[in-house]
Design a protein around this motif. Structure first.
Motif, PDB file in Angstrom:
ATOM      1  N   ALA A   1      14.142 -13.431  37.251  1.00  0.00           N
ATOM      2  CA  ALA A   1      14.517 -14.802  36.887  1.00  0.00           C
ATOM      3  C   ALA A   1      13.419 -15.768  37.320  1.00  0.00           C
ATOM      4  N   GLU A   2      12.858 -15.534  38.476  1.00  0.00           N
ATOM      5  CA  GLU A   2      11.759 -16.389  38.951  1.00  0.00           C
ATOM      6  C   GLU A   2      10.565 -16.328  38.001  1.00  0.00           C
ATOM      7  N   GLN A   3      10.319 -15.180  37.407  1.00  0.00           N
ATOM      8  CA  GLN A   3       9.219 -15.061  36.450  1.00  0.00           C
ATOM      9  C   GLN A   3       9.462 -15.938  35.223  1.00  0.00           C
ATOM     10  N   VAL A   4      10.721 -16.194  34.890  1.00  0.00           N
ATOM     11  CA  VAL A   4      11.049 -17.043  33.747  1.00  0.00           C
ATOM     12  C   VAL A   4      10.946 -18.517  34.130  1.00  0.00           C
ATOM     13  N   HIS A   5      11.655 -18.931  35.186  1.00  0.00           N
ATOM     14  CA  HIS A   5      11.670 -20.360  35.543  1.00  0.00           C
ATOM     15  C   HIS A   5      10.497 -20.776  36.426  1.00  0.00           C
ATOM     16  N   ARG A   6       9.815 -19.822  37.032  1.00  0.00           N
ATOM     17  CA  ARG A   6       8.615 -20.069  37.840  1.00  0.00           C
ATOM     18  C   ARG A   6       8.843 -21.039  39.001  1.00  0.00           C
ATOM     19  N   VAL A   7      10.018 -20.931  39.593  1.00  0.00           N
ATOM     20  CA  VAL A   7      10.341 -21.724  40.776  1.00  0.00           C
ATOM     21  C   VAL A   7      10.677 -20.735  41.885  1.00  0.00           C
ATOM     22  N   SER A   8       9.920 -20.774  42.964  1.00  0.00           N
ATOM     23  CA  SER A   8      10.174 -19.848  44.062  1.00  0.00           C
ATOM     24  C   SER A   8      11.300 -20.375  44.946  1.00  0.00           C
ATOM     25  N   ARG A   9      11.903 -19.485  45.673  1.00  0.00           N
ATOM     26  CA  ARG A   9      12.951 -19.897  46.619  1.00  0.00           C
ATOM     27  C   ARG A   9      12.355 -20.817  47.678  1.00  0.00           C
ATOM     28  N   ASP A  10      11.138 -20.551  48.083  1.00  0.00           N
ATOM     29  CA  ASP A  10      10.472 -21.409  49.061  1.00  0.00           C
ATOM     30  C   ASP A  10      10.298 -22.833  48.522  1.00  0.00           C
TER      31      ASP A  10
ATOM     32  N   LEU B   1       6.161 -29.027  25.234  1.00  0.00           N
ATOM     33  CA  LEU B   1       6.777 -28.839  26.548  1.00  0.00           C
ATOM     34  C   LEU B   1       6.668 -27.370  26.938  1.00  0.00           C
ATOM     35  N   ASN B   2       5.522 -27.001  27.429  1.00  0.00           N
ATOM     36  CA  ASN B   2       5.263 -25.598  27.729  1.00  0.00           C
ATOM     37  C   ASN B   2       5.795 -25.167  29.089  1.00  0.00           C
ATOM     38  N   ARG B   3       5.982 -26.112  29.988  1.00  0.00           N
ATOM     39  CA  ARG B   3       6.480 -25.786  31.311  1.00  0.00           C
ATOM     40  C   ARG B   3       7.991 -25.567  31.220  1.00  0.00           C
ATOM     41  N   HIS B   4       8.437 -24.413  31.656  1.00  0.00           N
ATOM     42  CA  HIS B   4       9.857 -24.068  31.571  1.00  0.00           C
ATOM     43  C   HIS B   4      10.607 -24.790  32.694  1.00  0.00           C
TER      44      HIS B   4
END
Length: 179
Positions: A52-61, A141-144
């Motif tokens: 899922a992180e690979q899709v939204h590119r937001v880390s838990r940190d 809008l390329n940034r997911h």
């Protein structure tokens, strides 16, 4: 002039499955304004799916450092959307994640969530995917991000309504009864 567009919401999450939780909420309002916020995970929100992180590119940190308190996000979303029907494209998942957000924060969701598909005629639904692809390219809008996704959904709805209008019934022009 196209009819006004309804509010759209998109939720990004820590993954799929029973332990997943919302990490970002994005809203596109009828007036064109948007709202987006990362959500700092609550202590008991521990599930994390690397795919899922690979899709939204937001880390838990990133969420821990830059996310807003879940209570703040729930309150703000309620303030923006109170009393309205809000549409999404992943109703089951978004409903689950919104429920998790509101339940965990002790808030009551002040708006109704419905599937964007209920706003589409069959012809509009048939053209949805191709129109969405064009809109995404046009908007650049390329940034997911959740707010970008909400804007794309809202713009796609507007475009398919313009390109494929739903026939209006004319009073007194009823179809023949089928016997």
């Amino acid at each position: 002039m196209p009819p006004s567009l309804p509010p759209i919401i998109d939720i990004e999450a820590s993954g799929f499955g029973s332990g997943s939780y919302p990490i970002e909420v994005g809203v596109a309002l009828p007036d064109g304004q948007t709202y987006c916020s990362l959500i700092r995970p609550l202590a008991h929100w521990t599930h994390w799916d690397d795919s899922a992180e690979q899709v939204h590119r937001v880390s838990r940190d990133t969420l821990l450092r830059h996310g807003r308190a879940a209570e703040e996000v729930a309150d703000h979303v309620n303030d923006l959307l109170a009393g309205q029907t809000v549409y999404c494209d992943a109703w089951y998942h978004d409903l689950t994640w919104l429920s998790r957000l509101f339940e965990a924060t002790g808030r009551v969701q002040a708006f109704r969530l419905d599937d964007i598909r209920c706003l589409l005629s069959e012809a509009q639904a048939d053209h949805w995917h191709a129109t969405r692809t064009r809109i995404q390219a046009d908007l650049g809008l390329n940034r997911h991000r959740a707010s970008n996704d909400a804007r794309i959904l809202q713009a796609t709805l507007g475009r398919v309504r313009l390109d494929h209008p739903t026939p209006r019934r004319v009073p007194g022009n009823a179809q023949k009864e089928i016997r």
